[in-house]
Design a protein around this motif. Structure first.
Motif, PDB file in Angstrom:
ATOM      1  N   ALA A 165       0.837  -1.202   0.000  1.00 48.02           N
ATOM      2  CA  ALA A 165       0.000   0.000   0.000  1.00 48.02           C
ATOM      3  C   ALA A 165       0.872   1.253   0.000  1.00 48.02           C
ATOM      4  CB  ALA A 165      -0.938   0.003   1.204  1.00 48.02           C
ATOM      5  N   GLN A 166       1.966   1.236   0.757  1.00 44.82           N
ATOM      6  CA  GLN A 166       2.862   2.390   0.807  1.00 44.82           C
ATOM      7  C   GLN A 166       3.554   2.614  -0.536  1.00 44.82           C
ATOM      8  OE1 GLN A 166       5.178   0.994   4.119  1.00 44.82           O
ATOM      9  NE2 GLN A 166       4.277   2.495   5.499  1.00 44.82           N
ATOM     10  N   ALA A 167       3.761   1.554  -1.292  1.00 49.72           N
ATOM     11  CA  ALA A 167       4.495   1.640  -2.551  1.00 49.72           C
ATOM     12  C   ALA A 167       3.601   1.900  -3.767  1.00 49.72           C
ATOM     13  CB  ALA A 167       5.286   0.351  -2.765  1.00 49.72           C
ATOM     14  N   LEU A 168       2.302   2.044  -3.566  1.00 48.13           N
ATOM     15  CA  LEU A 168       1.405   2.270  -4.703  1.00 48.13           C
ATOM     16  C   LEU A 168       1.789   3.546  -5.450  1.00 48.13           C
ATOM     17  CD1 LEU A 168      -2.105   1.442  -3.235  1.00 48.13           C
ATOM     18  CD2 LEU A 168      -0.880   0.154  -4.981  1.00 48.13           C
ATOM     19  N   THR A 169       1.845   3.446  -6.755  1.00 42.63           N
ATOM     20  CA  THR A 169       2.117   4.635  -7.569  1.00 42.63           C
ATOM     21  C   THR A 169       0.813   5.306  -8.006  1.00 42.63           C
ATOM     22  OG1 THR A 169       2.245   3.271  -9.548  1.00 42.63           O
ATOM     23  CG2 THR A 169       4.319   3.758  -8.415  1.00 42.63           C
ATOM     24  N   GLN A 211      -9.315   8.621  -3.080  1.00 42.86           N
ATOM     25  CA  GLN A 211      -7.865   8.735  -3.061  1.00 42.86           C
ATOM     26  C   GLN A 211      -7.341   8.382  -1.678  1.00 42.86           C
ATOM     27  OE1 GLN A 211      -6.393  12.605  -4.111  1.00 42.86           O
ATOM     28  NE2 GLN A 211      -4.285  11.908  -4.183  1.00 42.86           N
ATOM     29  N   ILE A 212      -6.275   7.583  -1.649  1.00 46.44           N
ATOM     30  CA  ILE A 212      -5.642   7.234  -0.379  1.00 46.44           C
ATOM     31  C   ILE A 212      -4.931   8.474   0.149  1.00 46.44           C
ATOM     32  CG2 ILE A 212      -3.871   5.836   0.759  1.00 46.44           C
ATOM     33  CD1 ILE A 212      -4.433   3.666  -1.360  1.00 46.44           C
ATOM     34  N   ILE A 213      -5.331   8.924   1.345  1.00 48.70           N
ATOM     35  CA  ILE A 213      -4.708  10.109   1.921  1.00 48.70           C
ATOM     36  C   ILE A 213      -4.049   9.823   3.266  1.00 48.70           C
ATOM     37  CG2 ILE A 213      -6.234  11.713   0.711  1.00 48.70           C
ATOM     38  CD1 ILE A 213      -7.767  12.021   3.383  1.00 48.70           C
ATOM     39  N   ARG A 214      -4.306   8.658   3.850  1.00 49.95           N
ATOM     40  CA  ARG A 214      -3.721   8.304   5.138  1.00 49.95           C
ATOM     41  C   ARG A 214      -3.373   6.824   5.164  1.00 49.95           C
ATOM     42  NH1 ARG A 214      -4.349  13.097   5.874  1.00 49.95           N
ATOM     43  NH2 ARG A 214      -5.436  14.212   7.493  1.00 49.95           N
ATOM     44  N   LEU A 215      -2.384   6.482   5.985  1.00 51.30           N
ATOM     45  CA  LEU A 215      -2.044   5.090   6.264  1.00 51.30           C
ATOM     46  C   LEU A 215      -2.061   4.923   7.773  1.00 51.30           C
ATOM     47  CD1 LEU A 215       0.993   4.625   3.868  1.00 51.30           C
ATOM     48  CD2 LEU A 215      -1.285   3.687   3.562  1.00 51.30           C
ATOM     49  N   ARG A 216      -2.666   3.844   8.240  1.00 53.39           N
ATOM     50  CA  ARG A 216      -2.694   3.556   9.679  1.00 53.39           C
ATOM     51  C   ARG A 216      -2.077   2.178   9.872  1.00 53.39           C
ATOM     52  NH1 ARG A 216      -8.419   3.661  12.023  1.00 53.39           N
ATOM     53  NH2 ARG A 216      -8.540   1.671  10.964  1.00 53.39           N
ATOM     54  N   ALA A 217      -0.910   2.170  10.489  1.00 53.84           N
ATOM     55  CA  ALA A 217      -0.187   0.915  10.666  1.00 53.84           C
ATOM     56  C   ALA A 217      -0.232   0.466  12.115  1.00 53.84           C
ATOM     57  CB  ALA A 217       1.266   1.078  10.233  1.00 53.84           C
ATOM     58  N   SER A 218      -0.402  -0.822  12.279  1.00 53.84           N
ATOM     59  CA  SER A 218      -0.284  -1.446  13.587  1.00 53.84           C
ATOM     60  C   SER A 218       1.138  -1.982  13.657  1.00 53.84           C
ATOM     61  CB  SER A 218      -1.291  -2.582  13.693  1.00 53.84           C
ATOM     62  OG  SER A 218      -0.930  -3.453  14.721  1.00 53.84           O
ATOM     63  N   TYR A 219       1.885  -1.556  14.631  1.00 54.79           N
ATOM     64  CA  TYR A 219       3.309  -1.892  14.667  1.00 54.79           C
ATOM     65  C   TYR A 219       3.604  -3.229  15.331  1.00 54.79           C
ATOM     66  CZ  TYR A 219       3.878   2.750  12.923  1.00 54.79           C
ATOM     67  OH  TYR A 219       3.793   3.864  12.141  1.00 54.79           O
ATOM     68  N   ALA A 220       2.635  -3.841  15.965  1.00 56.48           N
ATOM     69  CA  ALA A 220       2.845  -5.161  16.557  1.00 56.48           C
ATOM     70  C   ALA A 220       2.627  -6.222  15.485  1.00 56.48           C
ATOM     71  CB  ALA A 220       1.880  -5.375  17.710  1.00 56.48           C
ATOM     72  N   PRO A 221       3.525  -7.183  15.364  1.00 55.90           N
ATOM     73  CA  PRO A 221       3.406  -8.182  14.291  1.00 55.90           C
ATOM     74  C   PRO A 221       2.150  -9.042  14.375  1.00 55.90           C
ATOM     75  CG  PRO A 221       5.227  -8.711  15.768  1.00 55.90           C
ATOM     76  CD  PRO A 221       4.700  -7.383  16.188  1.00 55.90           C
ATOM     77  N   ASP A 222       1.577  -9.193  15.561  1.00 51.57           N
ATOM     78  CA  ASP A 222       0.389 -10.037  15.688  1.00 51.57           C
ATOM     79  C   ASP A 222      -0.917  -9.275  15.455  1.00 51.57           C
ATOM     80  OD1 ASP A 222       0.752  -8.570  18.001  1.00 51.57           O
ATOM     81  OD2 ASP A 222      -0.095 -10.117  19.294  1.00 51.57           O
ATOM     82  N   THR A 223      -0.830  -7.981  15.160  1.00 49.51           N
ATOM     83  CA  THR A 223      -2.047  -7.198  14.923  1.00 49.51           C
ATOM     84  C   THR A 223      -2.038  -6.542  13.549  1.00 49.51           C
ATOM     85  OG1 THR A 223      -1.085  -5.290  16.024  1.00 49.51           O
ATOM     86  CG2 THR A 223      -2.488  -6.722  17.369  1.00 49.51           C
ATOM     87  N   ALA A 224      -1.486  -7.220  12.570  1.00 49.07           N
ATOM     88  CA  ALA A 224      -1.436  -6.670  11.211  1.00 49.07           C
ATOM     89  C   ALA A 224      -2.828  -6.456  10.637  1.00 49.07           C
ATOM     90  CB  ALA A 224      -0.634  -7.588  10.306  1.00 49.07           C
ATOM     91  N   GLU A 270      -5.952  -2.352 -14.336  1.00 52.08           N
ATOM     92  CA  GLU A 270      -5.542  -1.086 -14.933  1.00 52.08           C
ATOM     93  C   GLU A 270      -6.118   0.024 -14.070  1.00 52.08           C
ATOM     94  OE1 GLU A 270      -8.581  -0.642 -18.504  1.00 52.08           O
ATOM     95  OE2 GLU A 270      -7.305  -2.390 -18.704  1.00 52.08           O
ATOM     96  N   GLY A 271      -5.283   0.913 -13.635  1.00 47.54           N
ATOM     97  CA  GLY A 271      -5.748   2.018 -12.805  1.00 47.54           C
ATOM     98  C   GLY A 271      -5.788   1.693 -11.329  1.00 47.54           C
ATOM     99  N   PRO A 272      -6.893   2.082 -10.668  1.00 48.07           N
ATOM    100  CA  PRO A 272      -6.947   2.003  -9.203  1.00 48.07           C
ATOM    101  C   PRO A 272      -7.002   0.578  -8.677  1.00 48.07           C
ATOM    102  CG  PRO A 272      -9.060   2.703 -10.069  1.00 48.07           C
ATOM    103  CD  PRO A 272      -8.108   2.644 -11.224  1.00 48.07           C
ATOM    104  N   CYS A 273      -6.576   0.412  -7.411  1.00 44.33           N
ATOM    105  CA  CYS A 273      -6.748  -0.879  -6.780  1.00 44.33           C
ATOM    106  C   CYS A 273      -8.221  -1.029  -6.392  1.00 44.33           C
ATOM    107  CB  CYS A 273      -5.801  -1.072  -5.607  1.00 44.33           C
ATOM    108  SG  CYS A 273      -5.826   0.183  -4.350  1.00 44.33           S
ATOM    109  N   GLN A 274      -8.617  -2.211  -6.010  1.00 39.34           N
ATOM    110  CA  GLN A 274     -10.016  -2.539  -5.799  1.00 39.34           C
ATOM    111  C   GLN A 274     -10.218  -3.019  -4.368  1.00 39.34           C
ATOM    112  OE1 GLN A 274     -12.568  -2.667  -8.308  1.00 39.34           O
ATOM    113  NE2 GLN A 274     -13.955  -3.115  -6.637  1.00 39.34           N
ATOM    114  N   GLU A 275     -11.253  -2.507  -3.699  1.00 39.56           N
ATOM    115  CA  GLU A 275     -11.649  -3.044  -2.393  1.00 39.56           C
ATOM    116  C   GLU A 275     -12.497  -4.276  -2.653  1.00 39.56           C
ATOM    117  OE1 GLU A 275     -14.182  -1.858   1.612  1.00 39.56           O
ATOM    118  OE2 GLU A 275     -14.241  -0.529  -0.107  1.00 39.56           O
ATOM    119  N   VAL A 276     -12.210  -5.366  -1.941  1.00 36.96           N
ATOM    120  CA  VAL A 276     -12.986  -6.586  -2.079  1.00 36.96           C
ATOM    121  C   VAL A 276     -13.635  -6.924  -0.746  1.00 36.96           C
ATOM    122  CG1 VAL A 276     -11.624  -7.517  -3.988  1.00 36.96           C
ATOM    123  CG2 VAL A 276     -10.974  -8.049  -1.657  1.00 36.96           C
ATOM    124  N   ALA A 277     -14.771  -7.561  -0.801  1.00 37.71           N
ATOM    125  CA  ALA A 277     -15.496  -7.921   0.427  1.00 37.71           C
ATOM    126  C   ALA A 277     -14.788  -9.053   1.154  1.00 37.71           C
ATOM    127  CB  ALA A 277     -16.917  -8.327   0.083  1.00 37.71           C
ATOM    128  N   GLY A 278     -14.611  -8.885   2.436  1.00 35.40           N
ATOM    129  CA  GLY A 278     -14.086  -9.941   3.296  1.00 35.40           C
ATOM    130  C   GLY A 278     -12.690 -10.424   3.005  1.00 35.40           C
TER     131      GLY A 278
END
Length: 73
Positions: A6-10, A23-36, A64-72
């Protein structure tokens, strides 16, 4: 998709489940490996004041173009 992908999306656009594009305007990261599962992107859709928080696991690269949100995802 992972947070690193997600961070590397062009192309910072997402087609949401309801068909609207935002448009993606924010990123919220969980820094604990078990809460990705809490990693998310904040998407601003035109005409909406609130940011939609979409878990990165529900994003797929678009053919082509934007990424897609998928259910579940």
């Amino acid at each position: 998709m992972t947070m690193q992908e997600a961070q590397a999306l062009t192309n910072p656009f997402v087609r949401c489940l309801d068909g609207r594009i935002g448009q993606i305007i924010r990123l919220r990261a969980s820094y604990a490996p078990d809460t990705a599962a809490k990693d998310a992107v904040g998407v601003q859709v035109r005409g909406e004041r609130a940011i939609r928080w979409i878990p990165v696991q529900r994003l797929r690269h678009g053919k082509e173009g934007p990424c897609q949100e998928v259910a579940g995802g």
